[in-house]
Design a protein around this motif. Sequence first.
Motif, PDB file in Angstrom:
ATOM      1  N   PHE A   9       0.697  -1.252   0.052  1.00 40.20           N
ATOM      2  CA  PHE A   9       0.049  -0.109   0.011  1.00 40.20           C
ATOM      3  C   PHE A   9       0.819   1.155  -0.073  1.00 40.20           C
ATOM      4  CE2 PHE A   9       0.025  -1.725   4.361  1.00 40.20           C
ATOM      5  CZ  PHE A   9       0.733  -1.016   5.165  1.00 40.20           C
ATOM      6  N   ASN A  10       2.198   1.185   0.074  1.00 42.96           N
ATOM      7  CA  ASN A  10       2.869   2.523   0.057  1.00 42.96           C
ATOM      8  C   ASN A  10       3.460   2.683  -1.493  1.00 42.96           C
ATOM      9  OD1 ASN A  10       2.911   3.381   2.912  1.00 42.96           O
ATOM     10  ND2 ASN A  10       4.206   1.528   3.366  1.00 42.96           N
ATOM     11  N   SER A  11       3.025   1.973  -2.369  1.00 42.03           N
ATOM     12  CA  SER A  11       3.698   1.980  -3.726  1.00 42.03           C
ATOM     13  C   SER A  11       2.568   2.943  -4.557  1.00 42.03           C
ATOM     14  CB  SER A  11       3.757   0.554  -4.388  1.00 42.03           C
ATOM     15  OG  SER A  11       2.556   0.072  -4.753  1.00 42.03           O
ATOM     16  N   ASP A  12       3.404   3.413  -5.683  1.00 49.08           N
ATOM     17  CA  ASP A  12       2.272   3.989  -6.715  1.00 49.08           C
ATOM     18  C   ASP A  12       1.487   3.154  -7.315  1.00 49.08           C
ATOM     19  OD1 ASP A  12       4.447   2.678  -8.098  1.00 49.08           O
ATOM     20  OD2 ASP A  12       4.687   4.158  -9.566  1.00 49.08           O
ATOM     21  N   CYS A  13       1.638   2.047  -7.580  1.00 51.21           N
ATOM     22  CA  CYS A  13       0.599   1.230  -8.332  1.00 51.21           C
ATOM     23  C   CYS A  13      -0.576   0.864  -7.328  1.00 51.21           C
ATOM     24  CB  CYS A  13       1.240  -0.057  -8.833  1.00 51.21           C
ATOM     25  SG  CYS A  13       2.109   0.006 -10.217  1.00 51.21           S
ATOM     26  N   TRP A  14      -0.270   0.709  -6.059  1.00 53.17           N
ATOM     27  CA  TRP A  14      -1.565   0.517  -5.157  1.00 53.17           C
ATOM     28  C   TRP A  14      -2.323   1.796  -5.183  1.00 53.17           C
ATOM     29  CZ3 TRP A  14      -2.878  -3.525  -2.016  1.00 53.17           C
ATOM     30  CH2 TRP A  14      -4.193  -3.303  -0.976  1.00 53.17           C
ATOM     31  N   ALA A  15      -1.712   3.057  -5.451  1.00 51.51           N
ATOM     32  CA  ALA A  15      -2.690   4.153  -5.412  1.00 51.51           C
ATOM     33  C   ALA A  15      -3.380   4.135  -6.580  1.00 51.51           C
ATOM     34  CB  ALA A  15      -1.856   5.392  -5.229  1.00 51.51           C
ATOM     35  N   LEU A  16      -2.780   3.943  -7.620  1.00 48.99           N
ATOM     36  CA  LEU A  16      -3.369   3.887  -9.004  1.00 48.99           C
ATOM     37  C   LEU A  16      -4.512   2.899  -9.112  1.00 48.99           C
ATOM     38  CD1 LEU A  16      -0.208   4.239 -11.242  1.00 48.99           C
ATOM     39  CD2 LEU A  16      -2.016   6.109 -10.818  1.00 48.99           C
ATOM     40  N   TRP A  19      10.550  -1.895  -2.901  1.00 51.10           N
ATOM     41  CA  TRP A  19      11.259  -0.718  -2.782  1.00 51.10           C
ATOM     42  C   TRP A  19      10.094   0.059  -1.758  1.00 51.10           C
ATOM     43  CZ3 TRP A  19      13.802   3.283  -6.597  1.00 51.10           C
ATOM     44  CH2 TRP A  19      14.187   4.330  -6.054  1.00 51.10           C
ATOM     45  N   ALA A  20       9.053   0.107  -1.918  1.00 53.33           N
ATOM     46  CA  ALA A  20       8.022   0.916  -1.177  1.00 53.33           C
ATOM     47  C   ALA A  20       7.764   0.076   0.043  1.00 53.33           C
ATOM     48  CB  ALA A  20       6.464   0.827  -1.923  1.00 53.33           C
ATOM     49  N   THR A  26       7.180  -0.890  -9.870  1.00 57.40           N
ATOM     50  CA  THR A  26       6.704  -0.020  -8.868  1.00 57.40           C
ATOM     51  C   THR A  26       7.695   0.620  -8.134  1.00 57.40           C
ATOM     52  OG1 THR A  26       6.736  -1.840  -7.255  1.00 57.40           O
ATOM     53  CG2 THR A  26       4.668  -1.957  -8.391  1.00 57.40           C
ATOM     54  N   ILE A  27       7.266   1.944  -7.459  1.00 63.38           N
ATOM     55  CA  ILE A  27       8.328   2.632  -6.706  1.00 63.38           C
ATOM     56  C   ILE A  27       7.319   3.174  -5.532  1.00 63.38           C
ATOM     57  CG2 ILE A  27       9.974   3.389  -8.416  1.00 63.38           C
ATOM     58  CD1 ILE A  27       7.975   6.065  -8.866  1.00 63.38           C
ATOM     59  N   ASN A  54       4.612   7.422 -13.157  1.00 63.87           N
ATOM     60  CA  ASN A  54       4.422   6.132 -12.983  1.00 63.87           C
ATOM     61  C   ASN A  54       5.492   5.275 -14.124  1.00 63.87           C
ATOM     62  OD1 ASN A  54       2.737   3.483 -14.294  1.00 63.87           O
ATOM     63  ND2 ASN A  54       3.114   3.289 -11.963  1.00 63.87           N
ATOM     64  N   PHE A  55       6.228   4.263 -13.855  1.00 64.68           N
ATOM     65  CA  PHE A  55       7.206   3.832 -14.808  1.00 64.68           C
ATOM     66  C   PHE A  55       6.635   3.577 -16.011  1.00 64.68           C
ATOM     67  CE2 PHE A  55       9.071  -0.039 -16.443  1.00 64.68           C
ATOM     68  CZ  PHE A  55      10.438   0.308 -16.823  1.00 64.68           C
ATOM     69  N   LEU A  56       5.511   2.897 -16.123  1.00 67.85           N
ATOM     70  CA  LEU A  56       4.835   2.556 -17.263  1.00 67.85           C
ATOM     71  C   LEU A  56       4.540   3.394 -18.333  1.00 67.85           C
ATOM     72  CD1 LEU A  56       2.526  -0.469 -16.080  1.00 67.85           C
ATOM     73  CD2 LEU A  56       4.633  -0.520 -17.158  1.00 67.85           C
ATOM     74  N   PHE A  57       4.410   4.872 -17.680  1.00 67.26           N
ATOM     75  CA  PHE A  57       4.186   5.947 -18.571  1.00 67.26           C
ATOM     76  C   PHE A  57       5.299   6.744 -18.535  1.00 67.26           C
ATOM     77  CE2 PHE A  57      -0.023   4.519 -17.074  1.00 67.26           C
ATOM     78  CZ  PHE A  57      -0.762   4.823 -18.167  1.00 67.26           C
TER      79      PHE A  57
END
Length: 431
Positions: free
Chosen positions: A28-35, A78-79, A118-119, A198-201
């Motif tokens: 839950f501390n990752s950017d993907c979780w937020a997205l 990492w998150a 993810t980051i 976000n890495f994918l973008f």
Amino acid sequence: MTASDRSFPADFLWGSATAGHQVEGGNFNSDCWALEHASPSIFAEPSGDAVDQWNRFDDDMAILAAIGLKAYRFGIEWARIEPVEGVFARSALDHYQRCIDACHQRGITPVVTFHHFTIPLWLARKGGMTSDQFPALFARYCETVTRALRGLVVVCSMNEMNVPLIIRDVALGLLAGEEGAAKRAAAEAVLGAPIESNFLFTPPDALLRNGLGAHAAGRDAIKSVRPEVQVGITLSLQDEQAEPGAEAVRDARVAKMVDPFLDLVAGDDFIGVQTYTRTTSRKDGTHGPRAGEPVTAMGYEDRPDALAAVCRYVWHRTRTPIIVTENGFSGDDDDRRAAFIGESLGALQCAIADGVDVRGYFYWSLLDNYEWMAGYGPKFGIVGVDRATQQRRIKRSALAYGAIARAGGLDVGSTAPTPMPLASGTPIGVT
């Protein structure tokens, strides 16, 4: 091919692979979780508990060993390790140490990925890979992890560095039109940053500058602490072909999406090749599966010999050892999955016999898991998971692959493809 050529190298890494965010759950501390939790979201569904490998790692290693595999590629998040900038979580590092120990206790070689898409959310709010601070922050993270963890053997610094280029048209398509604009706005609201963080973008210039810069800085940081650890990067590389008259279209794709990355990482300890299919360029500038060819559940052309074609190209261009860090089949037809693995390895075995230096094969994936924006629909795993109970089910494809691994290869017989030699400048694969 003689009988003596039908075995892979004695120290070949026979394994399977996953990624932390796709299997652990609760990241839950990752950017993907937020997205995933934006509304509306570019993700089909949130990852949630995923397949709970955070709590079941040791059990999954018992399954992997029982199958007959001797290596496991997995990610550290990492998150989890640096949930707040500059604050490293001892509990997370201890968890990943237990994961490495669980591998070694069963004679499994751990292959650890430090960045798999993810980051931490705090880093996304700095701009992610678009920030010129990214290489130094990644190097600090790599050094901290390497000092903390015992038993590292092989490390993939970053996963599929070139994939944002490959999926760029698809990714931007998700943000097009009124619906896409709403998804972008929701994504940027939860990120607190532009979607490009976000890495994918990630934009192409940031990949080449800060992405590859981070790989080099991270590799050097790891080596400064443990010079014996083998370090490389993984790349998304498909068998690039062209219909008659579209050779220039294909060559432009390869020159943009493949060669700059191969050129800049040649000389690493290894290059991680991640191949799923063949794609054919067309005169109208598009590309995709050839008409009339069977496709997988992901829409990829079902082309197991693509892997060997790519490995030949990578070896020809870089003379850098290769580890196949991902190769797999998506779909519910597990008999076809088993056949796909055998056909992929048969063609790869021929390439090795011809002198291509391939040192390992990791099937993607060990488990049916969370496939990013596609959610839980696509099934790649050789082990199924009932997500209501998290119960694992070993599939026939796992047993078929395990038999090959235990035997150290397979008898390709007279049906093995006869690959053509690569001439200078030949694009990926010759079919």
